[in-house]
Enzyme design. Structure first.
Site, PDB file in Angstrom:
ATOM      1  N   THR A 386       0.877  -1.155   0.000  1.00  0.00           N
ATOM      2  CA  THR A 386       0.000   0.000   0.000  1.00  0.00           C
ATOM      3  C   THR A 386       0.917   1.207   0.000  1.00  0.00           C
ATOM      4  OG1 THR A 386      -1.564  -1.312   1.291  1.00  0.00           O
ATOM      5  CG2 THR A 386      -1.885   1.049   1.356  1.00  0.00           C
ATOM      6  N   THR A 404      -3.989   1.592  -2.324  1.00  0.00           N
ATOM      7  CA  THR A 404      -3.358   0.274  -2.417  1.00  0.00           C
ATOM      8  C   THR A 404      -3.764  -0.507  -3.659  1.00  0.00           C
ATOM      9  OG1 THR A 404      -2.985  -1.781  -1.166  1.00  0.00           O
ATOM     10  CG2 THR A 404      -5.206  -0.866  -1.138  1.00  0.00           C
ATOM     11  N   ASN A 406      -3.111  -3.839  -2.867  1.00  0.00           N
ATOM     12  CA  ASN A 406      -3.022  -4.962  -1.935  1.00  0.00           C
ATOM     13  C   ASN A 406      -1.594  -5.498  -1.919  1.00  0.00           C
ATOM     14  OD1 ASN A 406      -4.022  -6.653   0.075  1.00  0.00           O
ATOM     15  ND2 ASN A 406      -4.392  -8.318  -1.376  1.00  0.00           N
ATOM     16  N   ASP A 428      -8.742  -9.651   0.275  1.00  0.00           N
ATOM     17  CA  ASP A 428      -9.060  -9.013   1.557  1.00  0.00           C
ATOM     18  C   ASP A 428     -10.440  -9.391   2.073  1.00  0.00           C
ATOM     19  OD1 ASP A 428      -6.684  -7.841   2.117  1.00  0.00           O
ATOM     20  OD2 ASP A 428      -7.263  -5.808   1.564  1.00  0.00           O
ATOM     21  N   SER A 457     -10.566  -3.399   4.903  1.00  0.00           N
ATOM     22  CA  SER A 457      -9.193  -2.923   4.765  1.00  0.00           C
ATOM     23  C   SER A 457      -8.633  -2.562   6.129  1.00  0.00           C
ATOM     24  CB  SER A 457      -9.164  -1.681   3.861  1.00  0.00           C
ATOM     25  OG  SER A 457      -7.899  -1.047   3.913  1.00  0.00           O
ATOM     26  N   GLY A 478       1.323  -1.382   4.748  1.00  0.00           N
ATOM     27  CA  GLY A 478       1.795  -2.460   5.602  1.00  0.00           C
ATOM     28  C   GLY A 478       0.800  -3.556   5.898  1.00  0.00           C
ATOM     29  N   GLY A 479      -0.314  -3.636   5.145  1.00  0.00           N
ATOM     30  CA  GLY A 479      -1.259  -4.721   5.399  1.00  0.00           C
ATOM     31  C   GLY A 479      -1.780  -4.675   6.820  1.00  0.00           C
TER      32      GLY A 479
END
Length: 575
Positions: A386, A404, A406, A428, A457, A478-479
């Site tokens: 992202t 993002t 992803n 996601d 998200s 950073g997920g």
């Protein structure tokens, strides 16, 4: 303290190097040198983004009289060219805006599931997930939202002409820009993957040799797409030539996005979520992002504890933060989803009594087992690659945008003839209860796949004020680590008295309920502290860099201090 990124153009080796780019990079280098030496007090505006050219594009817009939203739009489209692994027009994201009059807005331009999406679309005949089907290739793609999001932001808040805000992106795609060393290495590592999913070829592949730092990346197809968006706005992407190219890409390769999906996509203005922490007002993104609720819950969870007395990353500090994260991420797995489809209990989740009750059973003598921690039952049911950038203008308007694809470079699919990467955001969703996604996050009914639904998200664009005055603009990629990274940066400033760059550069750690371990960066949490925590039952799993925070702090004298993450090519530019 790690200094913000400084750029030297003198080592770049590019044949026929474009004079305008030389001037651009020289300007950035001078700005960054001045910042590093602390000789410049920026008062009129600042942009902090993942790429030096994009940051400079934003500052140029501010200097021409544009506001923070204008600059953000220009940065967003510039990143789609110069930061292809996450800057995008083939993905989506979120924006939190604060006006100089202390008014707030949140814009949700998250991707949606296509109309043909079904709950079990990534499961085999036995009901088990098919490996990487939701991550790689055309079936992994959600309906993009970035372009519509920027159009809506401009319609409501824009000051300069749309065509002028798109021009830098058009030029950068057509003329090319010099790759950084990090970008060259990333593109080389993915060369075979790009070939696998793009038999027609793509500008991201160097057929003759490996990419090197300073090589020009020219993207002619992308330039044509940007030109269409520039001249036709929303219709230049969701209808006409670009839309037909995207849908043909889908039909030829097993994807399911239709022309109707594109035409019907709408970004949505939402009410931001907000709460106070130690006298600071924190405003963040509501669902379909989980970030805002989770961040505010974490802050309220640790507020009763004397973190500043205990100290940065000391035993009790780490314990309280981890135990808060354990409980908040358990709630995330059960209760968070797209509020248009599922009655997310916002009021209950943010209720102080509920949050404090969740923390009542922690012990400083031993770690809580995540197996013993389930989601709570809040009342009031209404039911890692992202990028983030922060902008502040001379009037005090502020924008935080996280966007993002992803995974890094998304689905790896580049639309033939249109030149842009597509996301792999379908991962996601919760494809099956108990099955983790790319980032190890679990989910259930609230985040199950449904046609036209936005996937959950972790993006957490956030604005912090003090006594009604702008203090901080912050966010990160950073997920699953996005939420905990923003959480730690805010604590670093508020509880541990750090400046913005120090707060961003400080080592970080992460915990997300399951798997039940603390994941520290190399320099995070001293060895003696780790040993004492391990004796209490905490487990550590070493990991690499966490996030790439880009943030701005308004200091007491009104000057702006940027924080550009040394973990990437992130860059501060101000004036």
């Amino acid at each position: 303290m790690v200094k913000p990124r400084q750029i030297s153009i003198f080592c770049i080796k590019v044949p026929c190097f474009n004079r305008s780019i030389v001037i651009l990079l020289l300007g950035i280098a001078l700005c960054q040198f001045a910042y590093a030496k602390q000789d410049t007090a920026y008062r009129n505006g600042m942009v902090v983004s993942a790429h030096p050219i994009a940051s400079q594009v934003g500052i140029d817009v501010l200097k021409k009289g544009g506001n923070a939203v204008d600059a953000a739009i220009a940065v967003k489209f510039a990143l789609a060219v110069v930061y292809p692994n996450a800057g995008n027009i083939g993905g989506g994201g979120f924006m939190v805006f604060r006006s100089s009059q202390n008014e707030y807005a949140a814009l949700d331009f998250r991707e949606k599931a296509p109309g043909m999406a079904t709950r079990d679309m990534y499961l085999d005949e036995t009901g088990e997930p098919v490996s990487r089907l939701s991550l790689d290739g055309h079936l992994a793609v959600g309906v993009p939202g970035s372009v519509d999001g920027m159009v809506k932001a401009h319609e409501r808040y824009g000051k300069l002409l749309w065509k002028d805000l798109l021009q830098p992106a058009v030029d950068l795609a057509r003329k090319g820009f010099p790759l950084t060393e990090m970008q060259a290495n990333e593109l080389n590592r993915r060369k075979e993957s790009f070939k696998r999913f793009n038999s027609h070829g793509t500008a991201l592949i160097n057929e003759k040799a490996d990419w090197k730092a300073g090589d020009l990346l020219i993207q002619k197809e992308l330039a044509k797409t940007m030109k269409r968006i520039q001249s036709k706005g929303r219709r230049g992407f969701y209808e006409g030539k670009v839309a037909k190219l995207l849908v043909r890409e889908m039909k030829d390769n097993g994807g399911i996005i239709s022309l109707e999906d594109l035409k019907n996509y709408e970004a949505k203005w939402r009410e931001p979520v907000a709460n106070d922490y130690r006298g600071y007002h924190v405003v963040s993104m509501p669902p379909s992002s989980s970030g805002g609720i989770a961040l505010l819950s974490l802050l309220k969870s640790v507020e009763p504890y004397p973190l500043s007395h205990w100290g940065f990353q000391q035993d009790s500090t780490v314990q309280v933060m981890v135990e808060a994260e354990r409980r908040v991420y358990a709630d995330r797995a059960e209760h968070y989803g797209d509020a248009d489809f599922y009655p997310v209990p916002l009021a209950g989740l943010l209720d102080s009594n509920y949050i404090h009750a969740r923390m009542q059973d922690i012990s400083f003598e031993r770690a809580t087992s995540s197996e013993s921690v389930s989601h709570g039952k809040p009342v009031g049911y209404e039911s890692e690659e992202t990028t983030h950038f922060s902008v502040v203008d001379k009037d005090g308007n502020a924008v935080a945008i996280t966007t993002t694809l992803n995974n890094s470079y998304g689905s790896l699919v580049v639309v033939k003839g249109a030149g842009f990467l597509l996301n792999d955001e379908m991962d996601d969703f919760s494809m099956k209860p108990g099955v983790p996604n790319l980032y190890g996050l679990l989910g259930g009914k609230a985040n199950a796949i449904e046609a036209n639904k936005r996937m959950l998200s972790a993006m957490t664009p956030t604005i912090v004020t003090k006594d009604g005055k702008l203090l901080m603009v912050v966010g990160t990629p950073g997920g699953s680590t996005i939420i905990t990274s923003v959480f730690q940066v805010i604590l670093n400033v508020v509880d541990f008295g750090m400046g913005m760059q120090e707060a961003v550069s400080a080592p970080r750690f992460h915990h997300q309920w399951l798997p039940d371990n603390i994941q520290p960066e190399k320099e995070a949490i001293a060895e003696d502290v780790r040993a004492r925590l391990e004796a209490k039952g905490y487990q550590f799993v070493q990991r690499g860099n966490i996030g790439r925070v880009d943030a701005i702090l308004v200091k007491a004298d009104g000057t702006l201090e940027g924080g550009a993450d040394h973990r990437g090519d992130d860059t501060i530019v101000g004036y």
